[in-house]
Each structure stands twice: as structure tokens, then as C-alpha cells.
Design a protein around this motif. Structure first.
Motif: not given
Length: 475
Positions: A146-167
Motif C-alpha cells: 500500500s502507498t496509502a499508509y505509513g509503515y513501522i519498521r520493527q526492531g529488537d524484541k522487548l525485554d523477555a521479562t515483559l512477556g513473549d508477546d510484548a512486541g
């Protein structure tokens, strides 16, 4: 479960979905999906997180928002913006009026997310990171370049203490790309569409604003220092808020802040930003046609018809979008859907009221529909809600004839009260002081015929505004 305060951002002018969406009735208030507005669907979705929902809206649209709140069976205040100042100011003002420890979920009012359960589950994944001081955004797994939306580039996973699905940490925000760049981002992977949804503690957002957009925060501090409370409506200082810089939260804070996280959402999502997006919400027939309302496609392919009122027939068409309303018709090739906003500018230049106003105008007491007008006359259809009434008023230049076609009206004319029932009429002479009330328990419908030398809205002299908490400034 940690209590989340949903905050719905109800701004937007609605030019890309003209003629259905206009300045007086932007797309978030228009019934687009299953006869429900996007605002109502948003409130119903957020109700799963909390039945206390804050809305940030314009003064002009406050009663439309209230209708959505009532229909969704939620409660909450409306923070009214005297002028539009984009999302950074709206979020700053909300945070300043909230418990600093509270988790705020900012969500646009005009998104379509049919899988509400998956949406709520995704939001809850962001709670640990938000409580740990992150500004948590939510990105959509892209399905096409899509050319209609801005994009977010994912970096490193957050600290594991925040959970596996914390982003993941956000590595970069990318502006709406050209087609080739969009294809590259999709092939690379690790990129999400920016959904414009933010989960953050009030104190964390205030601190980020202080660091990266202190002028916006300072203006909002002045605007919220003294708030006028009118029932569920909260009004800020108009002059102070008006001096605030207009900028999105992305530019003002998120692109500069180091503690921004993103969580992917892999469900269906649309910002319903064009007529092509609206068409995609409907099922296709064998020839790729999509029909909403009273449309008919004959020997047509890939044609979308939106016809809520009268029959609309497309014969032998291909790749067209046809949108019909009582006072304007749009026929556009699907490749040109993004240029509809230019049509609004063209009509405004030529002085056509249809560029910004609908024929039917909602009012806190109901609505009026301008059926016909000409030299020295105008015809309107009024619908008045049960228990509602119009403000006491008079006119210097016009008389009015009312015919009740449904329900019962209580009319006060020069201090004389009269009950007017179905198939009965009443005459309001020039200069009379009058009020119309719904005297029944069902919707009152009245045909109003105005006659006179001048019929402009500025000939309405309102003698009271019913500014009690229960009636909230009926007009």
C-alpha cells in the motif's frame, strides 16, 4: 486486569468519501457497515475494555458523538476541541485531565476492525510494556504494498521479562512510500502499517511531550487549567488551545522518542480511507460487482454502487465507483478514488454548499431535511425526538406553515399553547415568538414551509438555548 481508559479521537473532515462524508457529517458518523457508523462500531469494540469511554470531538459534532455513545451503551465525557489541532494536542489535553497512572488507549473513530476479540487480545498484549514506560503502538500486518499508509519498521524484541508477546522496539517510522518502495518493504518483511493506535500511561505521555514537544504541552496546560463542565461536555479555554501548534503525535513525539514499542495485529483492518476501501467491505458477485442498498449492475464488471435511497442502475460499466445521495452523485473510475478530495475543493471554489453540507442536517433535537427551495420559499422535513424541543425563537423576515404528518406536536406561539396532531397544521406569522415540542412518545415528523423575502439561517433569533445539564444547549 489493569484498567484501560479508551479515548476515541473523533476528528476528521471527511473529504475522501464525498459525497456521503462531508464537513458537517464526516465518515466516522455515516452509517457505512451494516447500517452502523464507524464511530458506533469503534465504541462497541472498545466497550470490551471498559464501558467508560472518553471522546475527543469538535464542538460542531458533539451531539453526533453523543448519539454514538448512547447507541453503544457506554458512558463517558466528551473533551471538546474549539479548533482542530491534530492528535498531539488532543492526546496532551486528555493526558493532563487524567490520573497520571492511568493507561490511556487512543483509537481513531473511523477504523473498521471486524474481529473485536482479536483486537482486544492484541491491545492487552501491550499492557506490560506500557506499564514499563513504553509508548506502545500497534501495526497491521500488510497484505499488499500500500502507498496509502505509513509503515513501522520493527526492531529488537522487548525485554523477555515483559512477556513473549510484548512486541518489538520501533526501529523507524516510514512515510507513505511510492509504489516501488512499498513493494520493497513488503518483500523485506518486518514492516507493519501504522494503525495510529497508542497505549500509554498518562504520565509517560506527558513526560515525552515535555521532552519533544514542550510548546504543545504548555499550550494544553493553559487550555486545561480551567475547564467548563456542561453535563458530559468538557470545554477548554478556546484562546489558549487555539494558540497550540497543530501536529500529529507521530511527528511531535513518536518519531523522536527512544521508548516506543510496536505490537503486530494480524486481523482484518481498514481505515476506510477511500471509496475503494468502502467497496472492499462488501461481498462481490460473480462479475466482481459490489452493491450497497438499491443498486443494480447489468452487464457490468468490477463496479461498486452505493445507493441508500433511490434505485441506481449501472449498465455495461467497468471499474467504476457510483455513490448516490439525495443531493449529489459521484461517478469515478476506481483508479481515481484518491482524487475525490480534489472534487470537494472544486465544488467549494464554485460555491456549491454540497461540498461541505448534507441536505439532511442532524440537530440535538432530531434533524431537518431541506426538501426544496426557490424564490421566497423553502420546504423542510423536521424530525423531533420524543421528549425533545427546539429553542424558543422568532423570525424577522419569514413566516412558517407546519403540517404534522406523524406524532403530536405541542406548539407555543406568542405564549399560547396548542396541540397539533397528525394531518393538522398551524401557521407561525412573521415576528411571532414560538417553540415546537414533541408531545408524544414516538418521533414527531413535521413538514415545514417557509415563505418570505429572506430565508437565511441568520434570520433565526434564539431566545433561549436550554443550557441546562439535562438538555445540553439544544439549538
Amino acid at each position: 486486569m489493569t484498567q484501560i481508559q479508551p479515548v476515541v479521537l473523533c476528528g476528521g473532515s471527511g473529504t475522501r468519501l464525498w459525497p456521503l462524508s462531508r464537513k458537517t457529517l464526516p465518515k466516522q458518523f455515516v452509517p457505512l457497515v451494516g447500517n452502523k457508523s464507524l464511530l458506533l462500531l469503534t465504541l462497541e469494540r472498545l466497550r470490551r475494555l471498559s464501558k467508560d469511554v472518553m471522546c475527543v470531538a469538535s464542538e460542531e459534532h458533539r451531539f453526533l458523538v453523543q448519539e454514538g455513545i448512547d447507541a453503544a451503551q457506554v458512558s463517558g465525557k466528551q473533551l471538546l476541541e474549539p479548533v482542530a489541532r491534530n492528535t498531539a494536542a488532543a492526546m496532551a489535553a486528555t493526558a493532563l485531565l487524567t490520573d497520571p497512572e492511568r493507561l490511556l488507549l487512543f483509537a481513531p473513530a473511523d477504523h473498521h476492525i471486524p474481529d473485536a476479540d482479536r483486537f482486544v487480545a492484541t491491545i492487552l498484549k501491550g499492557v506490560p510494556a506500557a506499564l514499563a514506560g513504553h509508548l506502545v503502538t500497534f501495526g497491521i500486518e500488510p497484505t499488499f504494498p500500500s502507498t496509502a499508509y505509513g509503515y513501522i519498521r520493527q526492531g529488537d524484541k522487548l525485554d523477555a521479562t515483559l512477556g513473549d508477546d510484548a512486541g518489538h522496539a520501533v526501529a523507524a517510522f516510514i512515510e507513505k512510500p511510492v509504489a516501488a518502495r512499498a513493494e520493497q518493504l513488503l518483500l523485506e518483511g518486518g514492516h507493519l502499517w501504522n494503525a495510529g493506535i497508542l497505549l500509554v500511561q498518562a504520565k509517560v505521555l506527558i513526560a515525552a511531550l515535555q521532552e519533544h514537544a514542550s510548546d504543545i504541552l504548555d499550550a494544553c496546560k493553559l487550555a486545561t487549567a480551567s475547564v467548563d463542565v456542561d453535563g458530559d461536555f468538557l470545554r477548554m479555554d478556546s484562546a489558549a488551545f487555539g494558540r497550540c501548534r497543530s501536529q500529529s503525535i507521530d511527528y511531535a513525539v513518536l518519531e523522536k522518542c527512544a521508548r516506543v514499542a510496536v505490537i503486530p495485529f494480524d486481523g482484518r483492518w481498514s481505515d476506510v480511507g477511500s471509496w475503494n476501501a468502502v467497496a472492499d467491505l462488501h461481498e462481490t458477485d460473480a462479475n466482481g460487482n459490489r452493491i450497497s442498498g438499491h443498486g443494480f449492475a447489468m452487464n457490468a464488471t468490477n463496479t461498486f454502487i452505493h445507493a441508500p435511497g433511490r434505485p441506481v442502475v449501472a449498465l455495461g460499466t467497468k471499474d467504476l465507483l457510483v455513490v448516490d445521495t439525495p443531493d449529489a452523485l459521484l461517478v469515478v473510475h476506481s483508479d481515481c478514488a484518491e482524487q475525490v478530495k480534489d472534487v470537494v475543493a472544486l465544488l467549494s471554489t464554485h460555491g456549491h454548499s454540497q461540498a461541505t453540507r448534507h441536505r439532511r442536517i442532524p440537530r440535538p433535537w432530531g434533524a431537518y431535511d431541506s426538501i426544496d427551495d426557490g424564490e421566497r420559499f423553502a420546504v423542510k422535513r423536521l424530525t423531533v425526538k420524543p421528549g425533545a424541543r427546539l429553542a424558543l425563537r422568532m423570525h424577522h423576515h419569514r413566516a412558517e406553515h407546519w403540517v404534522v404528518v406523524k406524532g403530536a406536536a405541542r406548539v407555543i406561539c406568542d405564549e399560547k399553547a396548542q396541540l397539533v396532531k397528525e394531518n393538522e397544521s398551524i401557521y407561525i406569522p412573521v415576528g411571532a415568538v414560538y417553540r415546537l415540542e414533541n408531545a408524544g412518545k414516538t418521533t414527531l415528523e413535521v413538514i415545514e414551509v417557509q415563505t418570505g423575502g429572506y430565508l437565511g439561517d441568520d434570520d433565526i433569533v434564539r431566545l433561549d438555548d436550554l443550557a441546562s445539564a439535562g438538555e445540553k444547549r439544544f439549538a
